[in-house]
Scaffold this active site. Sequence first.
Site, short mmCIF file in Angstrom:
data_model
loop_
_atom_site.label_atom_id
_atom_site.label_comp_id
_atom_site.label_asym_id
_atom_site.label_seq_id
_atom_site.Cartn_x
_atom_site.Cartn_y
_atom_site.Cartn_z
N SER A 161 -33.60 17.40 -33.55
CA SER A 161 -32.28 17.06 -33.03
C SER A 161 -31.50 16.32 -34.12
CB SER A 161 -32.41 16.14 -31.81
OG SER A 161 -31.19 15.54 -31.46
N TYR A 187 -36.07 7.87 -29.53
CA TYR A 187 -35.84 9.32 -29.56
C TYR A 187 -35.61 9.79 -30.99
CZ TYR A 187 -33.81 13.90 -28.46
OH TYR A 187 -33.56 15.26 -28.39
#
Length: 314
Positions: A161, A187
């Site tokens: 990501s 994350y």
Amino acid sequence: MTQTTPITTPFTGQSTAAEVLEGVDLRGRRAIVTGGASGIGVETARALAAAGAEVTIAVRDLDAGKRTAEAIAATTAGAPVLVAPLDLADRASVAAFAAAWEGPLHILVNNAGVMACPETRTPEGWELQFATNHLGHFALTTGLHPALAAAGGARVVSVSSSAHLRSAVVFDDIHFRERPYDPWLAYGQSKTANVLFAVEAGRQWAGDGIAVNALMPGGIPTGLQRHLEPDYIERRRALGNLTGVTWKNTEQGAATSVLLAASPLVEGVSGRYFEDNQEAEVVEQGEGRGVAAYALDPEAATLLWQVSVDLLAL
């Protein structure tokens, strides 16, 4: 880091997975897509199945997996779509999945993940996002290494990501035992770990003919954002060109995954990071586009591999 010529393709951020694999024949190939019952995982599995691959979707929710498999088979001329249980945060589940696999494996798409969740720990005390997004996929992929090597020319796809730009892997405190927990930093480092895994696995397994690459799929509203504020997507969209993120539907979001999984355009390419169907530019800092230099750092990749082996007692 060795400088190489960036890989380009004729596809764009708006290309769909079906368009990327148009004319590609995957008959006789076997593929696994983790998290294949939701979001871009569904469209990744659908595109691979439509091209003729035997696809296994690995999921926690078997009922949802079966419904998805039936729906995919109904739209892909009955191509075989199988379902198997997999909980990436459960070491026993990952080990059982790998042990049950028989025969060669040509494509592994490590797609499943959790995003910016409240502080949660596994029974081992590991931070959940790192445990799921990285350690679970690390254990799965290394466990399936013999099957990948047996395939000859196998490909592993690590779905990362742009959030990796938020944090390198903080080796001194991966699991937030000393620093305050921040869901986005957690994350971010897990997504950096996805890229570092591609770098090191690509290096270690080159002799086995296994190519490993990572990617940013784009901004796609899916269940992945279930832990975020209800207006998060709208606020991010409103930033527009400030972030550079390409917003997509799920069919477009799966395109770069299937490019790396099966397109002849990236044959032999390994250890790289892609976005919008192109190799990404290396950036020192930023938000939205590009790949951080620390995510491609071979020394960090080697260290992460050893840390992962030690944690998992492999």
